[in-house]
Design a protein around this motif. Structure first.
Motif, short mmCIF file in Angstrom:
data_model
loop_
_atom_site.label_atom_id
_atom_site.label_comp_id
_atom_site.label_asym_id
_atom_site.label_seq_id
_atom_site.Cartn_x
_atom_site.Cartn_y
_atom_site.Cartn_z
N ARG A 1 0.84 -1.20 0.00
CA ARG A 1 0.00 0.00 0.00
C ARG A 1 0.87 1.25 0.00
NH1 ARG A 1 -4.81 -0.81 4.31
NH2 ARG A 1 -5.50 1.10 3.26
N THR B 1 -5.35 -2.49 -4.98
CA THR B 1 -4.64 -2.25 -3.73
C THR B 1 -5.03 -0.86 -3.23
OG1 THR B 1 -2.77 -3.62 -4.38
CG2 THR B 1 -2.40 -2.05 -2.60
N GLN C 1 -2.79 4.10 1.28
CA GLN C 1 -2.51 4.08 2.71
C GLN C 1 -3.59 4.81 3.50
OE1 GLN C 1 1.37 5.85 2.76
NE2 GLN C 1 2.43 3.91 2.43
#
Length: 719
Positions: free
Chosen positions: A257, A300, A303
């Protein structure tokens, strides 16, 4: 005599002058026509240099005009930026590019309107074989005048009947590794009005009444991703946009990430209908339908969670509306998170979406839509990784009636109970769940979307199987248990389920005893139950109106039990109360649990009826047990004994226990003197409320059969 020949009559002198003048004019016209093309060629080249302030040089290989047809044809055009870097600066509003055009044809030019400085009608403008390479784009802050204000000379505007570009190739960036490229594009515009009025006409798109575009072989890089498009088509007349063979892949590996999300997408087709391109100038976009065919997505997440969808759209569109959205045969895998979910066979339909801030918080909408229908195939994920893996076979939902149906739900551990406890460093139940069907009716999807609230009329669990394994060789969890009434009332989400129904459930518990090293088991079969008023809403939950649980089933498929519990979930002390009734059955069904865990066997005993009443809170459990039984005999076992775990000492102890302590029948044969067992056990906050109920049952049973109250309490509290 010879006759005199007739005289040839010469034309009048004035006619000879006229003829001479016409011949002279003809010679001048021919000369002018011969000189027009070179002059026009030089004029165009100078005009480009003037308009670009000397930054570009235009070269025309061939130019031919036809005044009769009011047309001009140009071949082999080359547009090049000058090499003088002083003319190019960071604030230059012009892009820096190279262009080659095989042919430019202009026909049907209104010469008279051009001479008079009026809007010039032109039938056709057609460019063929265009090669374009953009080396540098101006900064986004650079602004330029509208195109109709940059027309050359005294032209008031242009009215173009048809503008076409055929066989366009384009690239952006360095020659060896361009950031974007286009293998071929063809587009056409009809009824182009290049004037101030045309620019202000809200029914036009870029000055044009209608347009068509076809592209093939689009490739580029953006936001650390490579993007490719096989083919694309768009028509302003039909409002239909089709994109075929869309491919997006990250330039960095999946799984880690980072600041930006990573998307790996294969999309065979994306179809948009009812696209009103003329509204884009007003930062609005309306679509009749969006159809997404068989997307294959690996994602994905970043963050940090991305902003809400309406915030992402807001800088570009004030409003985005979609009458119908449909996705079919989709597969999604999420990387970079512990759960690693995979969803297959997704079909999704949305009705009347509106993506803006008002719709995002509209309680009548679910994720911007008035209604959603969804179906998925198999879903797999890791739960409390790496302890469990879970998933289900299929899911169906419809937000309008508020229904949710999940089939084949499964939760299985990836390790043994001992492995789980070793991983966590303390006792933790190892759970296996198999649920053939979960059905929810009256689910408020809008509340779930907006507030994370779980509000439903009815939840039904059909034929669940629950296996709970434990290992007593590890210390208790140092943290308080979360499986308690008071913790349920303090959930961070709003909970309101009017009725929870469980049908034909099976529950099996297994506990590895540290004393014997063996696992004791107990099974509950054919369980049916309801839980009403399951809520933490203070308006609905109180001591006068608690949650009410009712259940009935069988112990080891032989001993019927009925249970009713009242749970005021908002009571800070966790107070609750209940009663249970056991029917006729052999007490020996408990041996599967008592032998391994307590080294005690019920040699015989038949229960006619047992009734329990109890009250419990955070301090403990108290109550009474009225058990009617007969022929009760116990046998003490030794861990180091023979095949039946008996030694001389356990035999003597068993005789003393049955002769001096245990009541072999209750009541006595005369029908009087019913011994009422006293339930009394202190609560250990680190274990679940189910363990507390078991403690009360053990203490009441032991006291009922003759064990002193303190001893019964002590034995019941042993974990």
């Amino acid at each position: 005599m010879l006759e005199e020949p007739p005289r040839v009559q010469r034309p009048p002198k004035w006619l000879r002058w006229v003829g001479g003048i016409l011949v002279g004019l003809a010679v001048l016209v021919v000369a002018a026509l011969l000189l027009l093309d070179p002059w026009l060629c030089r004029t165009l080249e100078k005009q480009v240099a003037t308009q670009t302030q000397g930054r570009y040089r235009l070269q025309i290989g061939e130019l031919r005009t036809s005044l009769w047809h009011r047309s001009v044809r140009l071949r082999n055009l080359r547009l090049r930026p000058v090499k003088d870097e002083r003319r190019w600066s960071d604030t230059t509003a012009l892009p820096r590019l190279l262009a080659n055009v095989s042919q430019l044809r202009v026909s049907g030019v209104g010469l008279w309107a051009a001479l008079r400085g009026q809007v010039v009608p032109v039938d056709t403008v057609l460019l063929t074989g265009v090669q374009l390479r953009v080396l540098h784009l101006p900064p986004s802050s650079a602004t330029a005048r509208p195109l109709h204000q940059r027309l050359p000379g005294r032209l008031a505007g242009l009215a173009l009947g048809y503008v076409g570009v055929q066989k366009l190739q384009a690239a952006y960036g360095p020659a060896r590794r361009p950031q974007a490229s286009l293998r071929r594009a063809d587009f056409a515009l009809q009824d182009v009005l290049l004037t101030a009025a045309g620019a202000a006409d809200t029914q036009r798109v870029g000055y044009a009444k209608a347009g068509q575009l076809q592209v093939a072989g689009v490739a580029g890089r953006a936001a650390q991703h490579a993007v490719a498009l096989g083919r694309g088509q768009f028509s302003t007349t039909t409002g239909r946009l089709t994109l075929d063979s869309v491919r997006i892949r990250p330039l960095r590996p999946q799984g880690l990430r980072e600041k930006l999300p990573k998307v790996d997408l294969r999309l065979p087709q994306l179809l948009l209908t009812g696209l009103r391109a003329n509204e884009l100038a007003r930062r609005q976009l309306r679509l009749d339908s969006v159809l997404v065919e068989a997307p294959q997505l690996t994602f994905t997440p970043p963050q940090q969670p991305p902003p809400a969808l309406y915030k992402l759209v807001a800088p570009y569109l004030r409003r985005l509306t979609l009458a119908h959205v449909r996705l079919t045969r989709g597969n999604v895998r999420v990387a970079g998170v512990n759960s690693r979910p995979t969803v297959r066979g997704i079909s999704l339909t949305g009705t009347r979406l509106r993506i803006d801030q008002a719709a995002a918080f509209d309680p009548t909408r679910v994720f911007y839509a008035e209604a959603w229908q969804a179906h998925t195939g198999a879903v797999t994920a890791r739960v409390s990784a790496p302890v469990y893996r879970g998933g289900y076979d299929a899911l169906d939902l419809d937000t309008r009636p508020g229904t949710l149906n999940v089939r084949g739900l499964l939760l299985v551990p990836t390790m043994s109970a001992t492995g789980v406890n070793r991983l966590k460093g303390h006792q933790a139940p190892n759970l296996t769940l198999r649920l053939p069907q979960l059905r929810v009716v009256g689910l408020d999807f809008a509340a779930l979307d907006l507030h994370g609230s779980l509000l439903a009329q009815q939840v039904t669990l059909s034929r669940p199987m629950v296996l709970i394994d434990g290992d007593g060789n590890f210390p208790l969890n140092p943290k308080p248990s979360i499986v308690t009434p008071e913790r349920l009332g303090r959930l961070p989400l709003r909970l309101n389920v009017r009725l929870l129904t469980i049908t034909q459930a099976t529950v099996r518990t297994s506990y590895l005893s540290p004393a014997s090293g063996r696992a004791g088991t107990l099974t509950f079969n054919r369980l049916n139950g309801t839980l009403r008023n399951l809520t933490n809403d203070p308006r609905l939950m109180s001591a006068a109106h608690p949650a009410v649980a009712r259940a009935s089933g069988y112990v080891a498929n032989r001993w019927r039990a009925d249970l009713q519990i009242w749970l005021p979930l908002l009571d800070p002390n966790g107070a609750h109360w209940g009663r249970a009734t056991f029917g006729t059955g052999p007490i020996t069904v408990l041996n599967s649990m008592t032998e391994p865990s307590r080294n005690v066997r019920f040699a015989s005993g038949n229960v006619q009826q047992a009734t329990i009443q109890f009250r419990a809170d955070r301090q403990g459990i108290t109550g009474t047990m009225r058990a009617r039984y007969s022929d009760l005999k116990l046998t003490l076992l030794s861990k180091k004994g023979g095949a039946d775990h008996k030694t001389i000492f356990t035999k003597i102890g068993s005789s003393l226990l049955n002769g001096l302590v245990v009541r072999d029948e209750n009541p006595r044969r005369d029908g009087r003197d019913l011994k009422v067992g006293q339930m009394d056990s202190r609560r250990e906050l680190r274990v679940s409320v189910f363990s507390l109920w078991r403690q009360g049952l053990v203490s009441g049973l032991l006291n009922s059969i003759g064990a002193p109250k303190k001893l019964a309490r002590k034995i019941s509290e042993q974990q």
